[in-house]
Design an enzyme around this catalytic site. Structure first.
Site, PDB file in Angstrom:
ATOM      1  N   CYS A 176       0.834  -1.202   0.000  1.00  0.00           N
ATOM      2  CA  CYS A 176       0.000   0.000   0.000  1.00  0.00           C
ATOM      3  C   CYS A 176       0.870   1.254   0.000  1.00  0.00           C
ATOM      4  CB  CYS A 176      -0.923  -0.009   1.219  1.00  0.00           C
ATOM      5  SG  CYS A 176      -2.017   1.410   1.281  1.00  0.00           S
ATOM      6  N   CYS A 232      -3.972  -3.205   6.127  1.00  0.00           N
ATOM      7  CA  CYS A 232      -4.034  -1.819   5.662  1.00  0.00           C
ATOM      8  C   CYS A 232      -5.358  -1.512   4.956  1.00  0.00           C
ATOM      9  CB  CYS A 232      -2.860  -1.585   4.709  1.00  0.00           C
ATOM     10  SG  CYS A 232      -2.703   0.076   4.098  1.00  0.00           S
TER      11      CYS A 232
END
Length: 416
Positions: A101, A222
């Protein structure tokens, strides 16, 4: 009056990014807060706190009297991070979406949005990390874009910016930043570089950010949050039932819903078993998941492994490694695990072979091998191959000893 620098701060609605924005404003910068929406809560039935986080980020920007924007990277997150995560699980690996991410979303799409779309001089995040640059050096980099070329100009005089551990070694987040590009790092400020988490909380309280202080620390995947992982992953991957098999004697101990719901080192929930069993290996061809009866079984310990093409923060391997093909440094594959001395060997394809000074528990394919030299994070590579376990080596030694004893036995006299 001097030039006021424009900094775009990534705002998550948490205490760290809120204090990062506060510090930037106190330094006299023109700050814009931006909240990234990376997961569409309509995509699944689980709980999603995106809307509340966005509201919290907006309230901080109101308190600080700075502009607030929201940007959606739902499609990019699905394509660059989540699809990759599903493919890795299907291959029997355990990926790290937080590292991906940062690489693909925050320090790629968001970085370009901050610099190109909002016209910022730099971007900032609330990570506990620092770089080898002073703030003013970051601003000098801001509009120097390299032409895209296959190879870098070897004569270009360009000292790479280093990624270094933050002052709070417990919270240090360089592990999660180990795949970001040199270009993004050059244009990034880490306002929390020299602060501890406790001091950041104190600053948040004094600034009146009480709504973010009440929130629990984010610990889940995430942008997906905390939830039952097996149930979540089975919403996206078809169940592929298989057997739990003892690594010691090959007996079947129970069944599972799919090897991708399990990772090395975790306790295997096996119905009807009194004792605890732990996952030590997976065979994605047969669907068998191998288990061992103790949490520190030798089948869980290894001291060698290989990565895919290694990502160096400096863009290129350290000169010492290029010169000798080998280098001493430190290794971790889990955030906050103690650093372990290791020797890395550079392969022709850019991958590295890791030889650790001691065996580590549950070295896992799909996770990232992150390397350090002192305070510097050198970069990372995805672990794609493991060396033999202590259990395998032990069995090999026993077989060797048995065959040696056999060969030492006197041959029977031939029948007369």
């Amino acid at each position: 009056m001097g030039l006021i620098r424009h900094v775009v701060c990534a705002m998550s609605g948490g205490v760290d990014s809120s204090v990062a924005a506060l510090l930037l404003k106190r330094r006299g910068y023109n700050v814009t807060g931006v909240f990234m929406k990376n997961w569409d809560s309509l995509d699944e039935s689980g709980l999603c706190s995106t809307e509340r986080d966005c509201d919290d980020a907006y309230r901080v920007c109101q308190i600080l009297d700075i502009p607030f924007h929201q940007v959606s990277y739902v499609k990019e997150y699905w394509h660059d991070v989540f699809s990759n995560l599903l493919k890795e699980y299907e291959k029997g690996r355990t990926p790290n979406p937080d590292i991906l991410c940062n690489k693909h979303i925050k320090f790629n799409h968001f970085h370009k949005y901050a610099i190109h779309t909002l016209g910022a001089d730099a971007m900032a995040t609330g990570h506990y990390a620092r770089t080898s640059q002073e703030d003013e050096e970051v601003f000098q980099q801001s509009h120097t874009f390299r032409p895209t070329a296959l190879f870098r100009d070897r004569f270009e005089i360009r000292n790479p910016v280093k990624l270094c551990k933050g002052a709070d070694l417990v919270k240090d987040q360089t592990f999660f930043l180990s795949q970001i590009s040199q270009d993004a790092l050059r244009q990034t400020l880490f306002p929390l570089a020299g602060l501890t988490k406790e001091f950041v909380k104190k600053m948040a309280a004094e600034a009146g950010f009480h709504h973010v202080l009440k929130k629990k620390e984010s610990m889940g995947i995430c942008f997906i949050g905390e939830r039952n992982f097996e149930n979540f992953i089975l919403e996206y991957l078809e169940p592929k039932p298989g057997n739990f098999v003892s690594i010691e004697d090959g007996t079947v101990k129970g069944t599972h819903k799919g090897w991708f719901t399990l990772t090395l080192g975790q306790r295997a929930r096996i119905g009807g078993q009194k004792d605890a069993w732990f996952v030590v290996d997976k065979d994605i061809v047969t669907g068998d998941v191998f288990v061992a009866p103790t949490t520190n079984h030798p089948a869980l310990f290894r001291d060698t492994g290989r990565t895919d093409r290694f990502h160096w923060i400096a863009s290129e391997p350290p000169p010492e490694l290029v010169r000798t093909q080998m280098m001493e440094c430190q290794f971790r594959f889990i955030h906050q695990m103690p650093l372990i001395p290791c020797t890395v060997t550079l392969n022709m394809d850019g991958s590295v072979w890791l030889s650790l000074s001691q065996p580590v528990r549950a070295l896992t394919p799909g996770q990232f091998a992150v390397l350090y030299k002192g305070d510097d994070c050198l970069g990372s590579g995805k672990i794609i191959q493991l060396g033999p376990s202590e259990h395998t080596l032990q069995r090999g030694r026993e077989r060797l000893e048995a065959s040696r004893q056999q060969s030492d036995e006197p041959m029977p006299d031939p029948a007369s």
